[in-house]
Design a protein around this motif. Structure first.
Motif, mmCIF file in Angstrom:
data_model
loop_
_atom_site.group_PDB
_atom_site.id
_atom_site.type_symbol
_atom_site.label_atom_id
_atom_site.label_comp_id
_atom_site.label_asym_id
_atom_site.label_seq_id
_atom_site.Cartn_x
_atom_site.Cartn_y
_atom_site.Cartn_z
ATOM 1 N N ALA A 19 0.828 -1.210 0.000
ATOM 2 C CA ALA A 19 0.000 0.000 0.000
ATOM 3 C C ALA A 19 0.861 1.258 0.000
ATOM 4 C CB ALA A 19 -0.921 -0.008 1.218
ATOM 5 N N LEU A 20 1.974 1.220 0.741
ATOM 6 C CA LEU A 20 2.880 2.366 0.770
ATOM 7 C C LEU A 20 3.515 2.578 -0.600
ATOM 8 C CD1 LEU A 20 4.616 1.659 4.198
ATOM 9 C CD2 LEU A 20 3.106 3.589 3.692
ATOM 10 N N SER A 21 3.892 1.469 -1.244
ATOM 11 C CA SER A 21 4.503 1.552 -2.567
ATOM 12 C C SER A 21 3.562 2.190 -3.570
ATOM 13 C CB SER A 21 4.905 0.149 -3.030
ATOM 14 O OG SER A 21 5.425 0.175 -4.334
ATOM 15 N N GLU A 22 2.278 1.859 -3.485
ATOM 16 C CA GLU A 22 1.299 2.425 -4.406
ATOM 17 C C GLU A 22 1.141 3.928 -4.216
ATOM 18 O OE1 GLU A 22 -2.259 0.190 -3.883
ATOM 19 O OE2 GLU A 22 -1.535 -1.537 -5.063
ATOM 20 N N LYS A 23 1.545 4.419 -3.040
ATOM 21 C CA LYS A 23 1.490 5.853 -2.767
ATOM 22 C C LYS A 23 2.839 6.527 -3.042
ATOM 23 C CE LYS A 23 -2.371 6.222 0.358
ATOM 24 N NZ LYS A 23 -3.007 7.140 -0.605
ATOM 25 N N GLY A 24 3.775 5.748 -3.566
ATOM 26 C CA GLY A 24 5.074 6.300 -3.882
ATOM 27 C C GLY A 24 6.014 6.399 -2.703
ATOM 28 N N LEU A 25 5.692 5.718 -1.601
ATOM 29 C CA LEU A 25 6.520 5.745 -0.399
ATOM 30 C C LEU A 25 7.390 4.493 -0.343
ATOM 31 C CD1 LEU A 25 3.859 6.983 2.185
ATOM 32 C CD2 LEU A 25 5.644 8.334 1.058
ATOM 33 N N GLN A 26 8.669 4.690 -0.091
ATOM 34 C CA GLN A 26 9.609 3.581 -0.068
ATOM 35 C C GLN A 26 9.834 3.075 1.351
ATOM 36 O OE1 GLN A 26 13.151 5.148 -1.896
ATOM 37 N NE2 GLN A 26 12.335 4.983 -3.972
ATOM 38 N N VAL A 27 10.077 1.772 1.452
ATOM 39 C CA VAL A 27 10.420 1.125 2.724
ATOM 40 C C VAL A 27 11.843 0.588 2.571
ATOM 41 C CG1 VAL A 27 9.869 -0.764 4.300
ATOM 42 C CG2 VAL A 27 8.015 0.500 3.174
ATOM 43 N N GLY A 57 13.047 3.771 3.092
ATOM 44 C CA GLY A 57 13.416 5.151 2.809
ATOM 45 C C GLY A 57 12.488 6.177 3.442
ATOM 46 N N HIS A 58 11.180 5.959 3.307
ATOM 47 C CA HIS A 58 10.212 6.897 3.879
ATOM 48 C C HIS A 58 9.575 6.358 5.159
ATOM 49 C CE1 HIS A 58 10.170 8.087 -0.485
ATOM 50 N NE2 HIS A 58 10.341 9.259 0.081
ATOM 51 N N VAL A 59 9.317 5.066 5.196
ATOM 52 C CA VAL A 59 8.637 4.444 6.343
ATOM 53 C C VAL A 59 9.318 3.123 6.689
ATOM 54 C CG1 VAL A 59 6.443 3.546 7.240
ATOM 55 C CG2 VAL A 59 6.441 5.465 5.618
ATOM 56 N N GLY A 60 9.634 2.931 7.970
ATOM 57 C CA GLY A 60 10.168 1.651 8.427
ATOM 58 C C GLY A 60 9.020 0.710 8.764
ATOM 59 N N VAL A 61 9.204 -0.591 8.536
ATOM 60 C CA VAL A 61 8.134 -1.565 8.788
ATOM 61 C C VAL A 61 8.694 -2.779 9.533
ATOM 62 C CG1 VAL A 61 6.389 -3.085 7.772
ATOM 63 C CG2 VAL A 61 6.844 -0.847 6.734
ATOM 64 N N VAL A 62 7.980 -3.190 10.586
ATOM 65 C CA VAL A 62 8.316 -4.410 11.330
ATOM 66 C C VAL A 62 7.079 -5.295 11.389
ATOM 67 C CG1 VAL A 62 9.069 -5.398 13.527
ATOM 68 C CG2 VAL A 62 10.060 -3.250 12.731
ATOM 69 N N GLY A 63 7.252 -6.577 11.134
ATOM 70 C CA GLY A 63 6.150 -7.533 11.216
ATOM 71 C C GLY A 63 6.286 -8.447 12.424
ATOM 72 N N PHE A 64 5.517 -9.513 12.404
ATOM 73 C CA PHE A 64 5.515 -10.470 13.512
ATOM 74 C C PHE A 64 5.227 -11.860 12.933
ATOM 75 C CE2 PHE A 64 4.809 -12.411 17.514
ATOM 76 C CZ PHE A 64 5.078 -11.507 18.543
ATOM 77 N N ASP A 65 6.023 -12.836 13.296
ATOM 78 C CA ASP A 65 5.926 -14.259 12.916
ATOM 79 C C ASP A 65 7.176 -14.730 12.179
ATOM 80 O OD1 ASP A 65 3.389 -14.395 14.003
ATOM 81 O OD2 ASP A 65 2.365 -14.233 12.069
ATOM 82 N N ASP A 66 7.868 -13.817 11.489
ATOM 83 C CA ASP A 66 9.072 -14.159 10.740
ATOM 84 C C ASP A 66 8.841 -15.342 9.802
ATOM 85 O OD1 ASP A 66 11.720 -13.941 9.911
ATOM 86 O OD2 ASP A 66 12.429 -15.381 11.398
ATOM 87 N N ILE A 67 7.780 -15.272 9.024
ATOM 88 C CA ILE A 67 7.505 -16.358 8.072
ATOM 89 C C ILE A 67 8.573 -16.429 6.989
ATOM 90 C CG2 ILE A 67 5.014 -16.387 8.477
ATOM 91 C CD1 ILE A 67 4.624 -14.641 6.047
ATOM 92 N N GLN A 68 9.345 -15.341 6.846
ATOM 93 C CA GLN A 68 10.389 -15.300 5.828
ATOM 94 C C GLN A 68 11.512 -16.292 6.125
ATOM 95 O OE1 GLN A 68 11.573 -11.291 5.094
ATOM 96 N NE2 GLN A 68 12.310 -11.717 3.046
ATOM 97 N N SER A 69 11.638 -16.716 7.384
ATOM 98 C CA SER A 69 12.663 -17.694 7.727
ATOM 99 C C SER A 69 12.323 -19.077 7.181
ATOM 100 C CB SER A 69 12.836 -17.779 9.247
ATOM 101 O OG SER A 69 11.656 -18.290 9.857
ATOM 102 N N THR A 70 11.039 -19.301 6.854
ATOM 103 C CA THR A 70 10.589 -20.585 6.317
ATOM 104 C C THR A 70 10.142 -20.472 4.866
ATOM 105 O OG1 THR A 70 9.850 -21.239 8.529
ATOM 106 C CG2 THR A 70 8.994 -22.512 6.672
ATOM 107 N N VAL A 71 9.413 -19.406 4.553
ATOM 108 C CA VAL A 71 8.896 -19.188 3.202
ATOM 109 C C VAL A 71 9.640 -18.008 2.583
ATOM 110 C CG1 VAL A 71 6.845 -18.705 1.820
ATOM 111 C CG2 VAL A 71 6.623 -19.993 3.953
ATOM 112 N N PRO A 72 10.373 -18.214 1.503
ATOM 113 C CA PRO A 72 11.160 -17.121 0.924
ATOM 114 C C PRO A 72 10.288 -16.020 0.328
ATOM 115 C CG PRO A 72 11.193 -19.038 -0.522
ATOM 116 C CD PRO A 72 10.534 -19.474 0.750
#
Length: 333
Positions: A256-264, A266-281
């Motif tokens: 959603a931020l990207s669609e508004k031209g905002l970079q992550v 660069g413009h907004v920091g983002v933190v999630g929860f679950d760390d699914i990236q450690s299992t699913v690339p």
């Protein structure tokens, strides 16, 4: 369609009596190991499949567990479900997975189905609209363990993550990096983990000496497009970071931020929860709170099997530790 192979068929093939065949298939001590092995080999060659329904009627045991979860499309739920099924199979149990879409009526229907199947136990990610589902399970005296969420007043054992610490780690990291206007996109406040993660968010602000503005906390029901709507509505707050209830919402927020031209980031920091990236690339490197999926599966199943073995046994609630994995969605400002 091929006819089902019966004990009589095996008896005719082997020359043994039906009762002998039955005993051999159950490794009865009355028979020699050689006889049991021979009859079992013939049964396999003939394609014999044990009639579980008939067996369960005699023993009251089905060697089946029900796993009832809120959203099978959530990668965390899928990962935990796979781990649970693997652990259960090693203990001789089959797992029936039912999806509720976080809806109370579907959860109740899933429990009705589990009861009708005479499952030996239930593993439940409760939707937590109420505790009616847990009370029904207890009324039927079915062993049950809650995963990921728990009720304040319940005799049902639970295995959960340290959600409060996770919320603290995520928020404190953003504050340490220099972010000051942190939007928390949380889940429904009826959910235990949502409340705990918000407590961590507030505690981090308090420890840092920065008052948390209630306007920066918003609750999301997980509907399609809702995250984009929330970001649109909160743009006037000029937030510089987002802490999301889970990684799914975090990735939606990044899109959603990207669609508004905002970079992550660069413009907004983002933190999630679950760390699914450690299992699913995933192609985007997301900073996230890592949770022990394997441990919650193993611990929950162990607690459930203990209840099945001894219904009077009451395993203690377990809280599993979490950690923060820092990737490229946050930076020092």
């Amino acid at each position: 369609m091929a006819a089902r192979v019966t004990l009589k068929d095996i008896a005719r093939k082997t020359g043994f009596a039906v009762i002998t065949v039955s005993k051999a298939l159950h490794n009865h001590s009355d028979l020699s190991k050689k006889t049991c092995a021979y009859i079992q080999q013939v049964a396999r060659e003939m394609g014999y499949i044990r009639n579980a329904s008939a067996s369960s009627l005699r023993s009251g045991v089905t060697n089946t567990l029900a796993l009832i979860i809120g959203d099978i499309t959530n990668p965390l739920f899928s990962i935990v479900a796979k781990q649970l099924e693997s652990h259960a199979r090693k203990h001789g149990y089959a797992v029936v997975i039912m999806n509720t879409d976080e809806m109370e009526d579907r959860e109740m229907r899933a429990i009705d189905a589990a009861i009708a199947m005479n499952v030996d136990g239930i593993l439940l990610f409760p939707c937590q609209k109420s505790d009616a589902s847990v009370r029904k399970i207890q009324d039927y005296h079915i062993p049950c363990v809650l995963l990921g969420r728990k009720f304040d007043q319940s005799h049902c054992p639970s295995v959960v993550f340290d959600d409060c610490r996770g919320g603290y780690l995520a928020t404190r990291h953003l504050l340490d990096q220099g972010y000051r206007r942190i939007l928390m996109i949380n889940s429904d406040p009826c959910i235990y983990s949502a409340r705990e993660r918000q407590k961590g968010y507030l505690a981090a602000h308090a420890d840092f000496g920065i008052p948390a503005d209630p306007d920066f906390i918003v609750h999301c029901k997980g509907l399609s497009g809702e995250c984009a709507r929330i970001i649109e509505e909160k743009m006037p707050l000029k937030f510089d970071a987002i802490f999301s209830y889970n990684d799914v919402l975090a990735f939606e927020a990044i899109n959603a931020l990207s669609e508004k031209g905002l970079q992550v980031p660069g413009h907004v920091g983002v933190v999630g929860f679950d760390d699914i990236q450690s299992t699913v690339p995933y192609p985007f490197p997301l900073t996230s709170v890592s949770v022990p999926e394997k441990e919650i599966a193993a611990s929950a199943l162990s607690a459930l099997l203990a209840l099945i073995e001894d219904p009077e046994n009451h395993p203690s609630d377990q809280v599993l530790d979490v950690s923060l994995v820092i990737r490229g969605s946050t930076r020092k400002i």
